[in-house]
Scaffold this motif. Structure first.
Motif, short mmCIF file in Angstrom:
data_model
loop_
_atom_site.label_atom_id
_atom_site.label_comp_id
_atom_site.label_asym_id
_atom_site.label_seq_id
_atom_site.Cartn_x
_atom_site.Cartn_y
_atom_site.Cartn_z
N SER A 76 0.84 -1.20 0.00
CA SER A 76 0.00 0.00 0.00
C SER A 76 0.88 1.25 0.00
CB SER A 76 -0.92 -0.01 1.23
OG SER A 76 -1.67 -1.22 1.30
N ASP A 77 0.22 2.39 -0.12
CA ASP A 77 0.94 3.66 -0.16
C ASP A 77 0.27 4.66 0.78
OD1 ASP A 77 2.91 5.57 -1.38
OD2 ASP A 77 1.05 6.55 -2.00
N ASP A 79 0.25 8.69 1.96
CA ASP A 79 0.66 10.02 1.54
C ASP A 79 0.08 11.04 2.51
OD1 ASP A 79 1.52 12.26 0.21
OD2 ASP A 79 0.06 12.10 -1.43
#
Length: 373
Positions: A76-77, A79
């Motif tokens: 996953s990412d 931000d």
């Protein structure tokens, strides 16, 4: 399209990864909508603090226990540089919030008695007009109250007259408007005006920005305030004392998640006009935060020998209510203890502290907190 964007307001869960996972658990149950990519935007009072991006296959494998939490986060990412919310489905949109907590405050070392205290309850309600805004009313009641003093306020009484305010059994602690704005590049700004705390009314402005994934926070804060009138909850004191008091600070926080520590440095002009620096070090223990502080300021502005040469110091502990309740909660109870009430290195009380708002909503801490609960 193949992208599902969901925004979720976190007013409940103490640890950010838990709030994200609760939203993902609900998304995982959706069957009637076709999508491949998922973005969860987590908000505080309508302000986006981070986005979590994953795909449907990884989500299904995670909740089917086919991949570990560590593997899921690697796929996953996260931000934190998000300041606008695109059109999205929204979970939990609540305009009005309220809360209460017990309040125990002490006043030590007065000639009339070493240990004075008051015990009662603090109630507050907040109404959110638009993203980042809150209109706050706070009322405090202390049916048990032994606070009194025989001391006269000192030469620049920014806090040595506090016991006169603490003698009130019922008071309006706050009646104010608070606005938070998040700008590009993770720049946070805040301004507040109204009855800011028990002693002062006026305007309070703050800016803050994290660096290096949350290792450092840098910020600035300034306020211009006047004393509130004793015995009159909505009036300003125009008869005595200075016309107004001003503060201005440069702020720094060093986060050390390896030891669950953070160090704060506040440098600038304090309420009484003394210039200097206040250091504090805090230890995070499963939600409990223990803090100690010490100050170095130029006390030559004071004409009394009690403030002259003094260093403000003390300890505080912040305890999350979740430790005593059956469910999760973001509310904490804070108790501070200082050996003397002096006017050196004093600041107003801030309803919102941007460093604390940014707090653990950074990748540096999310990697650590995802296993806490």
């Amino acid at each position: 399209n193949n992208n599902l964007i969901v925004s979720a307001q976190n007013d409940k869960y103490f640890f950010t990864p838990k709030a994200v996972e609760i939203a993902l658990k609900l998304i995982n149950k959706i069957e009637e909508v076709s999508f491949e990519n998922i973005t969860v935007i987590l908000k505080y009072n309508g302000i986006p603090v981070l986005s979590f991006k994953t795909d449907r296959e990884s989500l299904r494998e995670y909740f089917a226990n086919q991949i570990s939490k560590e593997e899921f986060y690697l796929l996953s990412d996260i931000d934190t540089d998000i300041y606008e919310i695109p059109f999205s489905e929204s979970f939990y949109k609540k305009k009005m919030r309220y809360g209460f907590k017990p309040s125990f405050q002490t006043f030590l070392n007065d000639p009339s008695g070493f240990f004075k205290y008051r015990f009662g309850i603090s109630l507050w309600t907040g109404f959110n007009l638009w993203a980042g805004s809150t209109f706050i009313l706070g009322v405090e009641g202390y049916p048990i109250n032994t606070v009194s003093t025989v001391n006269e306020p000192l030469s620049i009484p920014v806090r040595t007259d506090l016991p006169y305010y603490m003698k009130e059994k019922v008071s309006v602690g706050r009646l104010m408007f608070d606005q938070i704005i998040k700008l590009p590049k993770e720049v946070y700004s805040r301004f507040s005006f109204g009855l800011l705390e028990i002693q002062y009314a006026g305007l309070d402005v703050e800016f803050a920005k994290p660096f290096f994934g949350g290792r450092f926070f840098l910020g600035a804060n300034s306020s211009i305030v006047k004393k509130r009138l004793l015995g009159s909850p909505f009036k300003i004191d125009t008869d005595k004392g200075k016309d107004y008091y001003t503060t201005g600070f440069l702020n720094l926080r060093l986060n050390i998640p390896e030891g669950d520590l953070f160090i704060d440095v506040k440098t600038g002009r304090f309420l009484a006009g003394d210039f200097g620096t206040k250091f504090s070090i805090s230890k995070f223990i499963n939600g409990v935060v223990i803090t100690g502080w010490y100050s170095f300021t130029d006390t030559s502005v004071f004409k009394d020998n009690i403030n002259s040469g003094y260093h403000d110091k003390g300890i505080s502990v912040s305890i999350p209510i979740r430790l005593f309740e059956g469910g999760d909660s973001r509310t904490s109870y804070t108790y501070s203890l200082s050996p003397w009430t002096r006017d050196v290195a004093q600041d107003i009380s801030h309803f919102t502290n941007l460093f604390d708002l940014i707090g653990r909503n950074q990748r540096l801490y999310i990697d650590k907190d995802k296993f806490r609960w």
